[in-house]
Design a protein around this motif. Structure first.
Motif, mmCIF file in Angstrom:
data_model
loop_
_atom_site.group_PDB
_atom_site.id
_atom_site.type_symbol
_atom_site.label_atom_id
_atom_site.label_comp_id
_atom_site.label_asym_id
_atom_site.label_seq_id
_atom_site.Cartn_x
_atom_site.Cartn_y
_atom_site.Cartn_z
ATOM 1 N N ILE A 1 -5.605 -16.295 13.111
ATOM 2 C CA ILE A 1 -6.743 -16.596 12.232
ATOM 3 C C ILE A 1 -6.701 -18.019 11.702
ATOM 4 C CG2 ILE A 1 -7.194 -14.193 11.614
ATOM 5 C CD1 ILE A 1 -5.655 -14.738 8.985
ATOM 6 N N THR A 2 -5.792 -18.835 12.219
ATOM 7 C CA THR A 2 -5.750 -20.261 11.886
ATOM 8 C C THR A 2 -4.894 -20.943 12.965
ATOM 9 O OG1 THR A 2 -5.244 -21.817 10.109
ATOM 10 C CG2 THR A 2 -3.787 -19.930 10.317
ATOM 11 N N VAL B 1 -8.650 -22.630 8.679
ATOM 12 C CA VAL B 1 -9.317 -22.257 9.924
ATOM 13 C C VAL B 1 -10.618 -23.048 10.155
ATOM 14 C CG1 VAL B 1 -10.630 -20.347 8.918
ATOM 15 C CG2 VAL B 1 -9.948 -20.247 11.318
ATOM 16 N N GLU C 1 -3.355 -16.497 -0.908
ATOM 17 C CA GLU C 1 -2.837 -17.583 -0.072
ATOM 18 C C GLU C 1 -3.982 -18.334 0.623
ATOM 19 O OE1 GLU C 1 0.382 -18.248 -0.245
ATOM 20 O OE2 GLU C 1 0.153 -19.994 1.054
ATOM 21 N N PHE D 1 -7.592 -11.340 -4.778
ATOM 22 C CA PHE D 1 -6.351 -10.677 -5.202
ATOM 23 C C PHE D 1 -5.328 -11.761 -5.507
ATOM 24 C CE2 PHE D 1 -5.874 -5.990 -3.896
ATOM 25 C CZ PHE D 1 -7.182 -5.707 -4.192
ATOM 26 N N HIS E 1 3.524 -5.763 -6.127
ATOM 27 C CA HIS E 1 2.174 -5.974 -5.605
ATOM 28 C C HIS E 1 1.116 -5.257 -6.428
ATOM 29 C CE1 HIS E 1 3.483 -8.043 -2.057
ATOM 30 N NE2 HIS E 1 4.323 -7.077 -1.754
ATOM 31 N N ILE F 1 -3.398 -1.337 -4.521
ATOM 32 C CA ILE F 1 -4.665 -1.541 -3.805
ATOM 33 C C ILE F 1 -5.661 -0.418 -4.095
ATOM 34 C CG2 ILE F 1 -5.703 -1.637 -1.492
ATOM 35 C CD1 ILE F 1 -3.144 -3.089 -0.572
ATOM 36 N N SER G 1 -12.089 -10.534 3.889
ATOM 37 C CA SER G 1 -12.173 -11.713 4.763
ATOM 38 C C SER G 1 -10.820 -12.304 5.129
ATOM 39 C CB SER G 1 -13.033 -12.779 4.068
ATOM 40 O OG SER G 1 -12.379 -13.241 2.922
ATOM 41 N N GLY G 2 -9.719 -11.682 4.704
ATOM 42 C CA GLY G 2 -8.422 -12.230 5.070
ATOM 43 C C GLY G 2 -7.760 -12.897 3.894
ATOM 44 N N GLY H 1 -4.314 -12.737 6.839
ATOM 45 C CA GLY H 1 -3.654 -11.655 7.539
ATOM 46 C C GLY H 1 -2.823 -10.752 6.650
ATOM 47 N N ILE I 1 -3.251 -9.920 3.387
ATOM 48 C CA ILE I 1 -4.027 -8.952 2.605
ATOM 49 C C ILE I 1 -4.674 -7.934 3.542
ATOM 50 C CG2 ILE I 1 -6.219 -10.226 2.357
ATOM 51 C CD1 ILE I 1 -5.768 -9.091 -0.706
ATOM 52 N N ALA J 1 -1.935 -5.484 4.336
ATOM 53 C CA ALA J 1 -1.623 -4.586 3.215
ATOM 54 C C ALA J 1 -2.704 -3.500 3.098
ATOM 55 C CB ALA J 1 -1.514 -5.391 1.916
ATOM 56 N N PRO K 1 -0.476 -16.989 11.044
ATOM 57 C CA PRO K 1 -1.106 -15.741 10.599
ATOM 58 C C PRO K 1 -1.986 -15.094 11.676
ATOM 59 C CG PRO K 1 -1.271 -17.397 8.878
ATOM 60 C CD PRO K 1 -0.688 -18.086 10.082
HETATM 61 N N1 NAP Z 1 -10.072 -16.805 10.454
HETATM 62 C C1 NAP Z 1 -10.434 -16.246 9.322
HETATM 63 O O1 NAP Z 1 -11.469 -15.521 9.285
HETATM 64 C C2 NAP Z 1 -9.608 -16.454 8.082
HETATM 65 C C3 NAP Z 1 -10.015 -15.880 6.876
HETATM 66 C C4 NAP Z 1 -9.218 -16.068 5.740
HETATM 67 C C5 NAP Z 1 -8.048 -16.807 5.812
HETATM 68 N N2 NAP Z 1 -7.679 -17.372 6.982
HETATM 69 C C6 NAP Z 1 -6.402 -18.135 7.062
HETATM 70 O O2 NAP Z 1 -5.340 -17.248 6.699
HETATM 71 C C7 NAP Z 1 -4.256 -17.994 6.173
HETATM 72 C C8 NAP Z 1 -3.694 -17.298 4.934
HETATM 73 O O3 NAP Z 1 -3.305 -15.971 5.263
HETATM 74 P P1 NAP Z 1 -2.003 -15.279 4.637
HETATM 75 O O4 NAP Z 1 -1.769 -14.016 5.377
HETATM 76 O O5 NAP Z 1 -0.918 -16.298 4.606
HETATM 77 O O6 NAP Z 1 -2.391 -15.003 3.124
HETATM 78 P P2 NAP Z 1 -3.502 -14.102 2.372
HETATM 79 O O7 NAP Z 1 -3.679 -12.788 3.018
HETATM 80 O O8 NAP Z 1 -4.697 -14.943 2.094
HETATM 81 O O9 NAP Z 1 -2.734 -13.924 0.982
HETATM 82 C C9 NAP Z 1 -1.740 -12.939 0.834
HETATM 83 C C10 NAP Z 1 -2.351 -11.835 -0.049
HETATM 84 O O10 NAP Z 1 -1.846 -10.574 0.286
HETATM 85 C C11 NAP Z 1 -1.497 -9.907 -0.913
HETATM 86 N N3 NAP Z 1 -0.493 -8.896 -0.557
HETATM 87 C C12 NAP Z 1 0.511 -9.029 0.338
HETATM 88 N N4 NAP Z 1 1.166 -7.845 0.460
HETATM 89 C C13 NAP Z 1 0.549 -6.970 -0.360
HETATM 90 C C14 NAP Z 1 0.747 -5.583 -0.658
HETATM 91 N N5 NAP Z 1 1.715 -4.874 -0.085
HETATM 92 N N6 NAP Z 1 -0.087 -5.005 -1.553
HETATM 93 C C15 NAP Z 1 -1.072 -5.706 -2.134
HETATM 94 N N7 NAP Z 1 -1.329 -7.026 -1.874
HETATM 95 C C16 NAP Z 1 -0.521 -7.638 -1.005
HETATM 96 C C17 NAP Z 1 -0.988 -11.030 -1.824
HETATM 97 O O11 NAP Z 1 -1.025 -10.627 -3.138
HETATM 98 P P3 NAP Z 1 -0.352 -11.545 -4.302
HETATM 99 O O12 NAP Z 1 -1.400 -12.513 -4.690
HETATM 100 O O13 NAP Z 1 -0.087 -10.521 -5.363
HETATM 101 O O14 NAP Z 1 0.884 -12.149 -3.738
HETATM 102 C C18 NAP Z 1 -2.054 -12.086 -1.509
HETATM 103 O O15 NAP Z 1 -3.254 -11.869 -2.231
HETATM 104 C C19 NAP Z 1 -4.802 -19.381 5.885
HETATM 105 O O16 NAP Z 1 -4.257 -20.277 6.828
HETATM 106 C C20 NAP Z 1 -6.309 -19.267 6.080
HETATM 107 O O17 NAP Z 1 -6.885 -20.464 6.576
HETATM 108 C C21 NAP Z 1 -8.437 -17.204 8.114
#
Ligand code: NAP
Length: 234
Positions: free
Chosen positions: A25-26, A33, A66, A94, A139, A142, A160-161, A163, A165, A168, A193
């Motif tokens: 997704i990035t 992205v 994130e 979140f 956490h 949810i 919308s992501g 990965g 969230i 989870a 991700p």
């Molecule tokens: N292509 C697309 O459509 C798209 C869309 C969105 C993002 N992206 C890309 O995705 C990347 C970021 O993704 P990421 O996976 O690193 O982060 P993320 O999903 O944006 O952030 C992590 C989130 O998951 C939550 N979380 C993790 N485990 C959990 C659990 N067991 N229960 C409840 N909540 C939980 C965290 O909560 P806490 O806040 O409590 O830690 C946080 O809010 C970026 O590079 C962005 O550009 C792409």
């Protein structure tokens, strides 16, 4: 907290994500992205993904913390802005650890933990941001968060992501549909991700089986839309 014995309600949850063919997704960790769109290689797939929130009747969009932080620290300027969904009344984030210093607060709903530092709650109050407290410990809870969002009137949330969230929500078993736009790209990588990042499965029994609702080519460069209902026959 709902009264004991009261079953938790939840809005419909539709994951709406724009990924490469290999599910990235990035481009790499900590990258935005939007750079795929800025480079003109996605054939409008990203903006079309945003229009899908309206086609799928989403009354809110929901992101992980994130993703917000990456957008802030790795901003990508686009020649033509991405479509802004019209039916979505709120942007839900979140932020369980209370990491974000909020600048844009219009239509924002923050979900955080009951035991988040008090200074974060002060920030939310000072900036008049609507917020929900759900769960404590590592956490956000949810299911409890979704119950509160239902009580606030939300009925269809577009997740919308990123990965983590999405992963989870997948492991919590609360995803109803998946709307996946595959951009005509292969990214590869080991830590980049993906659409769903979460703990590994122990057996195939834990996999979410899907029923295909719709599929069609999108845009002008070979992107494809796949729309599934979660819980199809195994
Ligand atoms: N292509 C697309 O459509 C798209 C869309 C969105 C993002 N992206 C890309 O995705 C990347 C970021 O993704 P990421 O996976 O690193 O982060 P993320 O999903 O944006 O952030 C992590 C989130 O998951 C939550 N979380 C993790 N485990 C959990 C659990 N067991 N229960 C409840 N909540 C939980 C965290 O909560 P806490 O806040 O409590 O830690 C946080 O809010 C970026 O590079 C962005 O550009 C792409």
């Amino acid at each position: 907290m709902p009264k004991r014995g009261v079953s938790l309600k939840k809005p419909k949850v539709i994951v709406n994500v724009f990924s490469s063919v290999d599910g990235r997704i990035t481009t790499s960790p900590d990258r935005n992205v939007m750079e795929w769109t800025a480079a003109g290689i996605d054939g409008d797939a990203n903006t079309i993904t945003h229009r899908l929130y309206d086609d799928l009747d989403c009354d809110a969009m929901l992101s992980g913390s994130e993703s917000l932080m990456v957008w802030g620290s790795h901003w990508v300027e686009l020649e033509k802005p991405i479509y802004v969904p019209k039916k979505s009344k709120s942007y839900i984030v979140f932020d369980g650890r209370g990491r974000i210093n909020w600048q844009q607060t219009k239509d924002l709903v923050v979900v955080t933990r009951e035991d988040v530092p008090g200074s974060y709650i002060e920030q939310l109050r000072e900036k008049k941001i609507t917020y929900i407290l759900a769960g404590r410990g590592n956490h956000i809870d949810i299911r409890l968060a979704l119950h509160h969002l239902y009580e606030m009137g939300f009925r269809t949330i577009g997740l919308s992501g990123g990965g983590s969230i999405n992963g989870a929500f997948l492991r919590a078993g609360v995803i109803d549909e998946i709307s996946l736009v595959l951009a005509p790209l292969v990214i590869g990588g080991r830590t980049t991700p993906t659409t769903f990042d979460c703990e590994d499965l122990l057996s195939v029994e834990g996999a979410a089986s899907l029923e295909l609702l719709q599929s069609k080519p999108l845009g002008n460069k070979g992107a494809v839309w796949l729309h599934y209902r979660v819980g199809g026959k195994k």
